[in-house]
Design a protein around this motif. Structure first.
Motif, PDB file in Angstrom:
ATOM      1  N   PHE A 204       0.829  -1.209   0.000  1.00  0.00           N
ATOM      2  CA  PHE A 204       0.000   0.000   0.000  1.00  0.00           C
ATOM      3  C   PHE A 204       0.862   1.258   0.000  1.00  0.00           C
ATOM      4  O   PHE A 204       1.973   1.268   0.530  1.00  0.00           O
ATOM      5  CB  PHE A 204      -0.914   0.026   1.226  1.00  0.00           C
ATOM      6  N   PHE A 205       0.296   2.314  -0.575  1.00  0.00           N
ATOM      7  CA  PHE A 205       0.883   3.640  -0.490  1.00  0.00           C
ATOM      8  C   PHE A 205       0.093   4.431   0.550  1.00  0.00           C
ATOM      9  O   PHE A 205      -0.974   3.998   0.999  1.00  0.00           O
ATOM     10  CB  PHE A 205       0.855   4.328  -1.855  1.00  0.00           C
ATOM     11  N   SER A 241      11.527   2.740   1.153  1.00  0.00           N
ATOM     12  CA  SER A 241      11.604   1.372   1.648  1.00  0.00           C
ATOM     13  C   SER A 241      10.202   0.879   1.999  1.00  0.00           C
ATOM     14  O   SER A 241       9.220   1.613   1.896  1.00  0.00           O
ATOM     15  CB  SER A 241      12.502   1.297   2.883  1.00  0.00           C
ATOM     16  N   LEU A 242      10.139  -0.378   2.418  1.00  0.00           N
ATOM     17  CA  LEU A 242       8.884  -0.931   2.918  1.00  0.00           C
ATOM     18  C   LEU A 242       8.802  -0.738   4.425  1.00  0.00           C
ATOM     19  O   LEU A 242       9.807  -0.821   5.131  1.00  0.00           O
ATOM     20  CB  LEU A 242       8.783  -2.420   2.591  1.00  0.00           C
ATOM     21  N   PHE A 297       4.655   1.416   1.474  1.00  0.00           N
ATOM     22  CA  PHE A 297       5.829   1.930   0.753  1.00  0.00           C
ATOM     23  C   PHE A 297       5.906   3.428   0.955  1.00  0.00           C
ATOM     24  O   PHE A 297       4.957   4.162   0.641  1.00  0.00           O
ATOM     25  CB  PHE A 297       5.691   1.605  -0.738  1.00  0.00           C
ATOM     26  N   LYS A 298       7.026   3.896   1.515  1.00  0.00           N
ATOM     27  CA  LYS A 298       7.190   5.334   1.711  1.00  0.00           C
ATOM     28  C   LYS A 298       8.661   5.659   1.900  1.00  0.00           C
ATOM     29  O   LYS A 298       9.504   4.774   1.977  1.00  0.00           O
ATOM     30  CB  LYS A 298       6.355   5.824   2.902  1.00  0.00           C
ATOM     31  N   LEU A 317       5.013  10.942  -4.841  1.00  0.00           N
ATOM     32  CA  LEU A 317       5.055  10.171  -3.597  1.00  0.00           C
ATOM     33  C   LEU A 317       5.509  11.036  -2.424  1.00  0.00           C
ATOM     34  O   LEU A 317       5.029  10.879  -1.298  1.00  0.00           O
ATOM     35  CB  LEU A 317       5.989   8.968  -3.752  1.00  0.00           C
ATOM     36  N   SER A 318       6.430  11.954  -2.686  1.00  0.00           N
ATOM     37  CA  SER A 318       6.881  12.871  -1.632  1.00  0.00           C
ATOM     38  C   SER A 318       5.731  13.761  -1.179  1.00  0.00           C
ATOM     39  O   SER A 318       5.542  13.993   0.023  1.00  0.00           O
ATOM     40  CB  SER A 318       8.039  13.732  -2.138  1.00  0.00           C
ATOM     41  N   TYR A 319       4.961  14.247  -2.140  1.00  0.00           N
ATOM     42  CA  TYR A 319       3.803  15.078  -1.803  1.00  0.00           C
ATOM     43  C   TYR A 319       2.805  14.306  -0.947  1.00  0.00           C
ATOM     44  O   TYR A 319       2.331  14.794   0.083  1.00  0.00           O
ATOM     45  CB  TYR A 319       3.130  15.569  -3.087  1.00  0.00           C
ATOM     46  N   VAL A 320       2.489  13.099  -1.373  1.00  0.00           N
ATOM     47  CA  VAL A 320       1.520  12.279  -0.637  1.00  0.00           C
ATOM     48  C   VAL A 320       2.005  12.044   0.792  1.00  0.00           C
ATOM     49  O   VAL A 320       1.225  12.128   1.752  1.00  0.00           O
ATOM     50  CB  VAL A 320       1.291  10.936  -1.365  1.00  0.00           C
TER      51      VAL A 320
END
Length: 423
Positions: A204-205, A241-242, A297-298, A317-320
């Motif tokens: 998941f994100f 990473s996870l 994942f982040k 992804l950085s924004y989220v």
């Protein structure tokens, strides 16, 4: 390799045969490391006395898996029977390094000078399964690796055996780096390895979207990150990473969302199979509450150099993540900045809308983009009026200037995804 084994033998690395009639026979290292159909009377390696009987039983399991006594039978071992035997080997050797080495030497023995093609193939199957779940010690690792390499790349070797040896060599490299499995591999992992299939799981994100990744018995967190980055076309993934995400749900009502989620960083060498087994175990043990565990994942960290990365997926992804962390209250912010950020995010989300307060989702947008910790510091109506006023006065130049200012104050690498337009 033979020279190395002989040298090891001279140091007394291998144990002697048991006393009695057999003691009058002269056993060479070649004899000890050649295929045999009969059980061994003692361990091949020097092990603690309390492990000798276990070593002998390991060899009996190996013989049974190889179907030494049943070579002429039409009916072979079923997959259930195979899994049961493999499980016994894992149970005895996974947590005991001495028995791991003993098992590897037993398998090495059963693959040398073996003229029975069926038994030979079965022995290599076991070698592949064992190296996929655990590494040998440094004492025999070099010997085993060289031997497997010679078979994998040698000539005049059966194609199926050579493929198994090549798979074994790759598995050996991975397990030496990552170490032994923490849990006994699940049946589906064993089946998948034997049949050449890949298992799947979900990652998941932070915005609750997800992707499916594949894994097998040897897949680590680092492997999964690399695969996921390829799927989502993320080229700059070194800081990602996870994580293990844990969320507690008591009864039918979720706990406070600001405190319910816990993200635990995962070691790159952690096995995906172990993680999924742990998730199931934690859920089974929880009492009076439901503990949901999932892979997320982040980014592990934000760096100043992130500003120079133009990868669209990296920016998104950085924004989220920044938005997610901000909503959890991880960035201290005053009322004015909170109202401005809320108006800004609504502006990015929906563009400019005339009389947005008349939209059915206006209230939900404010709740979505205003951290709960700051929302409780003033009346709801005051927030609505303040945010609406800032939203209506928003224009592109102010938007860019605010992005620059807030980035410097709160170290926000980005405030909106590259593929979003402020209009």
């Amino acid at each position: 390799m033979q020279k190395q084994i002989q040298s090891a033998g001279k140091r007394g690395f291998f144990s002697k045969k048991s006393s009695g009639l057999q003691s009058r026979e002269k056993f060479t290292l070649e004899d000890m490391l050649s295929f045999q159909k009969d059980p061994i009377p003692t361990s091949l390696l020097k092990v603690n006395n309390d492990l000798v009987s276990r070593a002998v039983k390991l060899f009996q399991v190996v013989l049974k898996y190889m179907e030494v006594e049943a070579a002429d039978r039409v009916t072979r071992l079923s997959m259930d029977e195979k899994n049961e035997l493999i499980g016994k080997l894992y149970k005895q050797s996974l947590k005991r390094s001495e028995l791991r080495d003993e098992l590897f030497v037993q398998l090495l023995k059963q693959t040398r000078n073996n003229q029975d093609q069926h038994c030979l193939t079965r022995a290599w199957e076991l070698m592949y399964l064992c190296t996929s779940a655990m590494p040998p010690s440094k004492d025999i690792g070099g010997y085993l690796s060289e031997y497997v390499h010679n078979v994998a790349y040698g000539g005049n070797i059966d194609h199926k055996v050579q493929n198994l040896a090549l798979n074994t060599l790759n598995a050996l490299k991975r397990s030496v780096k990552a170490g032994p499995r923490y849990t006994i591999p699940a049946r589906e992992e064993i089946d998948a390895l034997l049949t050449g299939k890949r298992l799947t799981t979900i990652v998941f994100f932070l915005d609750e979207t997800f992707e499916e990744i594949t894994y097998d018995m040897t897949t680590t967190v680092a492997d999964a990150v690399e695969e996921l980055a390829g799927i989502i076309k993320l080229s700059a993934y070194s800081t990602f990473s996870l994580f293990e995400c844990r969320k507690t749900v008591i009864g039918s009502k979720s706990a406070d969302p600001g405190n319910a989620e816990e993200y635990i960083a995962l070691d790159d060498n952690k096995y995906i199979g172990d993680l999924l087994a742990e998730f199931k175990s934690v859920k089974d043990r929880s009492k009076g509450e439901i503990l949901h565990c999932k892979l997320s994942f982040k980014k592990r960290l934000f760096r100043e150099s992130d500003d120079a990365i133009a990868d669209p997926m990296f920016v998104q992804l950085s924004y989220v993540q920044l938005q997610h962390d901000y909503m959890l209250g991880n960035y201290p912010v005053g009322r004015e900045d909170a109202a401005q950020l809320s108006a800004l995010q609504i502006f990015v989300e929906n563009g400019f809308v005339v009389a947005p307060e008349t939209c059915t989702d206006w209230t939900s947008l404010i709740e979505r983009f205003l951290p709960r910790q700051i929302a409780i510091t003033r009346a709801r109506r005051e927030w609505e009026v303040d945010i609406l006023s800032r939203y209506n006065s928003m224009d592109f130049l102010k938007f860019l200037r605010f992005c620059r200012d807030i980035s410097g104050i709160y170290n926000f690498a980005v405030l909106y995804p590259r593929n979003s337009s402020p209009y």
